[in-house]
Structures are given as structure tokens and as C-alpha cells.
Design a protein around this motif. Sequence first.
Motif, short mmCIF file in Angstrom:
data_model
loop_
_atom_site.label_atom_id
_atom_site.label_comp_id
_atom_site.label_asym_id
_atom_site.label_seq_id
_atom_site.Cartn_x
_atom_site.Cartn_y
_atom_site.Cartn_z
N PRO A 28 20.35 138.53 21.36
CA PRO A 28 21.35 139.15 20.83
C PRO A 28 22.31 139.97 21.81
O PRO A 28 23.45 140.12 21.87
N ARG A 29 21.62 140.83 22.73
CA ARG A 29 22.15 141.73 23.58
C ARG A 29 23.08 141.14 24.65
O ARG A 29 24.26 141.47 24.91
N TYR A 30 22.46 139.97 25.13
CA TYR A 30 23.32 139.24 26.01
C TYR A 30 24.31 138.26 25.33
O TYR A 30 25.25 138.08 26.11
N LYS A 31 24.16 138.01 24.22
CA LYS A 31 25.37 137.20 23.53
C LYS A 31 26.51 138.35 23.28
O LYS A 31 27.69 138.08 23.36
N ALA A 32 26.16 139.51 23.10
CA ALA A 32 27.07 140.68 23.08
C ALA A 32 27.78 140.81 24.38
O ALA A 32 28.87 141.16 24.61
N LEU A 33 26.87 140.76 25.36
CA LEU A 33 27.32 140.78 26.64
C LEU A 33 28.34 139.82 27.15
O LEU A 33 29.49 140.25 27.46
N VAL A 34 28.27 138.71 26.81
CA VAL A 34 29.06 137.73 27.02
C VAL A 34 30.17 137.71 26.12
O VAL A 34 31.35 137.56 26.72
N SER A 35 30.26 138.03 24.88
CA SER A 35 31.65 138.13 24.08
C SER A 35 32.16 139.30 24.62
O SER A 35 33.56 139.16 24.66
N ASP A 36 31.41 140.41 25.02
CA ASP A 36 32.23 141.57 25.72
C ASP A 36 33.11 141.03 26.82
O ASP A 36 34.24 141.42 27.10
N ALA A 37 32.51 140.26 27.78
CA ALA A 37 33.07 139.84 28.96
C ALA A 37 34.15 139.06 28.91
O ALA A 37 35.21 139.08 29.45
N LEU A 38 34.03 138.08 27.74
CA LEU A 38 35.15 136.95 27.39
C LEU A 38 36.44 138.01 26.73
O LEU A 38 37.46 137.36 27.22
N ALA A 39 36.21 138.96 26.24
CA ALA A 39 37.38 139.89 25.63
C ALA A 39 37.82 140.69 26.64
O ALA A 39 39.12 141.16 26.52
N ARG A 40 37.29 140.82 28.02
CA ARG A 40 37.82 141.47 29.02
C ARG A 40 38.24 140.77 30.36
O ARG A 40 39.40 140.35 30.33
N ASP A 41 37.46 140.74 31.19
CA ASP A 41 37.68 140.02 32.44
C ASP A 41 36.94 138.87 32.85
O ASP A 41 36.92 138.28 34.00
N ARG A 42 35.94 138.45 31.82
CA ARG A 42 35.20 137.37 31.95
C ARG A 42 34.01 137.67 33.02
O ARG A 42 33.35 136.77 33.60
N ASP A 95 24.68 155.87 31.36
CA ASP A 95 24.13 156.12 29.70
C ASP A 95 25.08 155.65 29.04
O ASP A 95 26.22 156.20 28.46
N VAL A 96 24.77 154.33 28.33
CA VAL A 96 25.69 153.65 27.37
C VAL A 96 25.24 153.36 26.01
O VAL A 96 24.06 153.69 25.65
N THR A 97 26.12 153.25 25.07
CA THR A 97 25.50 152.91 23.93
C THR A 97 25.62 151.28 23.41
O THR A 97 25.45 151.13 22.09
N THR A 98 26.17 150.49 24.45
CA THR A 98 25.96 149.20 24.17
C THR A 98 24.73 148.59 24.18
O THR A 98 23.78 149.15 24.79
N ALA A 99 24.34 147.24 23.53
CA ALA A 99 23.09 146.69 23.75
C ALA A 99 22.67 146.50 24.94
O ALA A 99 21.57 146.23 25.39
N PHE A 100 23.70 146.07 26.05
CA PHE A 100 23.32 145.45 27.16
C PHE A 100 23.75 146.93 28.16
O PHE A 100 24.30 147.85 27.93
N ARG A 101 22.69 146.94 29.29
CA ARG A 101 23.07 147.92 30.33
C ARG A 101 24.17 147.63 31.24
O ARG A 101 24.88 146.47 31.35
N GLN A 102 24.73 148.81 31.59
CA GLN A 102 25.73 149.07 32.60
C GLN A 102 25.45 149.93 33.86
O GLN A 102 24.86 150.73 33.71
#
Length: 204
Positions: A28-42, A95-102
Motif C-alpha cells: 500500500p505505501r508504495y502504491k501510494a508512492l507511485v500514485s503520488d509520482a504519477l500526479a507530479r513528475d513521474r 520528517d513526513v506524514t506520507t506513508a512513504f519515506r522522503q
Amino acid sequence: MSKRLSIFPLPGAILFPGLQLPLHIFEPRYKALVSDALARDRKIAMVQPQKPVDGAPLYAVGCVGRIGEIEAMEDGRFNLVLEGEARFQIVRELDVTTAFRQVEAELIEDDEYEALSSVERAGFEQEARRFADVQGYSVDWDSVSRLDDQSLINGVSQIAPFDPASKQALLECDTIADRCELLIQLMQFYGLRDGGDGEIVTLQ
């Protein structure tokens, strides 16, 4: 200049600039990562954790990849191909609130036109042939001879059957010549046979 990167810390997965890395995304956290990347800069930043446990410290150097081919499945999973764009050096984890690390990171400007000397290229191909023979690999050497130096050295670095720490050391090399030299050393080490009994010596 520093840049904010969303990371995929996957043990044993190394991406080099100019190469591709196929990934199957199901957590789930990396599905969220991919979805976020697709919405921004891939863009997704690949980096290895120092230990194969959740939340482990990260190695300092990774590679940013751009999502190329992608297949979105009905259950939310993704099959995709990352195309390596640039290495990066981590400055700090955020320090982030997203499911994936930044992380905050600085991109490394590699010389895309750097090449090996004819002696370095010949020495590498000779050792690669010996290593392939020992490992029992079938290689199209005519195709290999047509590769440019960076595609050859980075390609072997990415797919060679070395342990994660060895591949990380290859990624951290600052020049193609340094990476070539380390590859030769690793092929010589991994190609050793222990006492003639057919056992391959590894770093494990």
C-alpha cells in the motif's frame, strides 16, 4: 542544489543512469508512492536500505528514475519500468506524514560522455568473458562489443550476481573507469572456485 525526493528503499535493487528497472508494486505505501509520482513528475528515487528491515538507515547514494511504461491493475497494483536519470547523494531524511519515506538530496552530475581507454575496455571484456565462462552464462559477445562504455559498465553493474553491498559500491563509484576497475575485482573474487570442488566463492 538540494531536491526533495520520494524514495523506494528496496534491498538488492540497483538502478543506474541510462538503464531500466522493472518493478512490481503491491505494498500500500508504495502504491501510494507511485500514485503520488504519477500526479507530479513521474520520478521515484531508488536507494538501498543498509539492512533488510523496515525503517533501516539508507545508503547515501541512490538513483532517480522516471516512470516509463506502466500497467495499473484493477486491485491497485502496478507493473512499471523505471528509467534511470541521475545518481543522488542523500543530505538528510525528512520528517513526513506520507506513508512513504522522503529525503533531501543533491543530484550528482555524472559526465555522460566519459569513456574508457582502449586498454581498460579490452581488460574488462577479457575478464567478463572469463567470468561468464565460470558462471556458465551464455553471452552474445558481438552485441556486447557494440555497446558504448557507459552502457556496458553500468549494465553489468546492475545485473551482475553480486551482493547488495558490492552493487552499492559500484553505484557509488564517481567515474566509469573506477566502476570498471571495481567490476573487474568483483568478477575475479566471485569467479574463484573453492578448492576445486565447484563451489563458487561469494561475499556472503
